[in-house]
Design a protein around this motif. Structure first.
Motif, PDB file in Angstrom:
ATOM      1  N   TYR A 101     -13.120  -1.719   0.935  1.00  0.00           N
ATOM      2  CA  TYR A 101     -13.538  -1.069  -0.303  1.00  0.00           C
ATOM      3  C   TYR A 101     -12.475  -1.350  -1.353  1.00  0.00           C
ATOM      4  N   ARG A 102     -12.846  -1.212  -2.624  1.00  0.00           N
ATOM      5  CA  ARG A 102     -11.926  -1.586  -3.699  1.00  0.00           C
ATOM      6  C   ARG A 102     -10.648  -0.753  -3.629  1.00  0.00           C
ATOM      7  N   ASP A 103     -10.754   0.545  -3.791  1.00  0.00           N
ATOM      8  CA  ASP A 103      -9.611   1.458  -3.719  1.00  0.00           C
ATOM      9  C   ASP A 103     -10.178   2.851  -3.465  1.00  0.00           C
ATOM     10  N   HIS A 158     -12.870   4.112  -5.611  1.00  0.00           N
ATOM     11  CA  HIS A 158     -14.121   3.348  -5.526  1.00  0.00           C
ATOM     12  C   HIS A 158     -14.442   3.077  -4.056  1.00  0.00           C
ATOM     13  N   ASP A 177     -17.579   0.990  -3.161  1.00  0.00           N
ATOM     14  CA  ASP A 177     -17.669  -0.349  -3.722  1.00  0.00           C
ATOM     15  C   ASP A 177     -17.089  -1.299  -2.672  1.00  0.00           C
ATOM     16  N   ASP A 184      -5.672  -1.954  -4.329  1.00  0.00           N
ATOM     17  CA  ASP A 184      -6.947  -2.640  -4.532  1.00  0.00           C
ATOM     18  C   ASP A 184      -7.139  -3.641  -3.392  1.00  0.00           C
ATOM     19  N   TRP A 185      -8.072  -3.343  -2.484  1.00  0.00           N
ATOM     20  CA  TRP A 185      -8.286  -4.189  -1.311  1.00  0.00           C
ATOM     21  C   TRP A 185      -9.061  -5.453  -1.648  1.00  0.00           C
ATOM     22  N   PHE A 186      -9.712  -5.491  -2.835  1.00  0.00           N
ATOM     23  CA  PHE A 186     -10.385  -6.724  -3.254  1.00  0.00           C
ATOM     24  C   PHE A 186      -9.352  -7.778  -3.644  1.00  0.00           C
ATOM     25  N   THR A 187      -8.230  -7.364  -4.220  1.00  0.00           N
ATOM     26  CA  THR A 187      -7.210  -8.314  -4.658  1.00  0.00           C
ATOM     27  C   THR A 187      -6.044  -8.393  -3.684  1.00  0.00           C
ATOM     28  N   ALA A 220      -4.154   3.720  -5.081  1.00  0.00           N
ATOM     29  CA  ALA A 220      -4.523   2.707  -6.062  1.00  0.00           C
ATOM     30  C   ALA A 220      -4.542   1.297  -5.477  1.00  0.00           C
ATOM     31  N   GLN A 234       0.833  -1.199   0.000  1.00  0.00           N
ATOM     32  CA  GLN A 234       0.000   0.000   0.000  1.00  0.00           C
ATOM     33  C   GLN A 234       0.873   1.257   0.000  1.00  0.00           C
TER      34      GLN A 234
END
Length: 196
Positions: A179-181, A184, A187, A119-122, A117, A111
């Motif tokens: 959240y995604r980033d 987003h 999201d 991406d916490w989903f990935t 940028a 991070q």
């Protein structure tokens, strides 16, 4: 006040926040009050050595991330301990309720590289665990009951107010989301299962 966004400004704001909290702790009045403070350390930039001395950008760059983080955390812990000492007399009838919580854990190394940028989903499970594990320390005078061990921040005040004021808020499900980033931020995805 130093120019906003600079290391000196970050440090000045944190110094002011701690000084103001100590002033409020000494200014005991006849009426109850609620004081909420969002102190933005121990995040980067790392501007405090463990003894509180100033860390320059060059010094920060020459030290490891772990050293920078631990030194700043040690300084913050000392300030918080001093503040708690000012507030607590040991008398449950007059001591305040104290809640010290972090809103997030440290930034994982990736991070720090990716910034907004990230991406916490990935993100890996280990990266999310580092970011999402938080500190939650409570001083609850006159209450012998222990809060649930796995309680999340959403339930802190619900649990406390039910015990002190007799409210009946009850507890919400303890769930964890990412959240995604930062582009987003609305999201969301639930990751509660990673922490069970």
């Amino acid at each position: 006040m130093p120019e906003p966004g600079t290391r000196a400004h970050y440090r000045a704001v944190s110094d002011f926040q701690f000084a103001e909290l100590e002033r409020l702790a000494r200014d005991v009045g006849p009426r109850p009050r609620l004081v909420v403070a969002h102190v933005t350390v121990p995040h980067e930039p790392y501007v405090y050595a463990a003894d509180g001395s100033y860390v320059t950008a060059e010094q920060e760059a020459a030290r490891s991330r772990a050293t920078n983080t631990l030194d700043q955390v040690r300084f913050v812990n000392d300030r918080l301990e001093h503040l708690v000492d000012l507030l607590v007399s040991g008398d449950p009838a007059t001591d305040p309720i104290i809640v010290i919580q972090s809103d997030e854990g440290p930034h994982p190394a990736r991070q720090e590289e990716l910034g907004p940028a990230m991406d916490w989903f990935t993100a890996t499970e280990a990266e999310r665990a580092e970011k999402l594990r938080t500190l939650s320390a409570w001083y609850l005078p006159g209450i012998d009951e222990e809060p649930p061990e796995d309680i999340t921040g959403v339930n802190t005040w619900r649990w406390i107010l039910d015990r002190y004021l007799g409210t009946e808020f009850g507890l919400l499900p303890d769930r964890v989301w990412v959240y995604r980033d930062q582009d987003h931020a609305y999201d969301y995805r639930e990751v509660t299962d990673e922490f069970e």
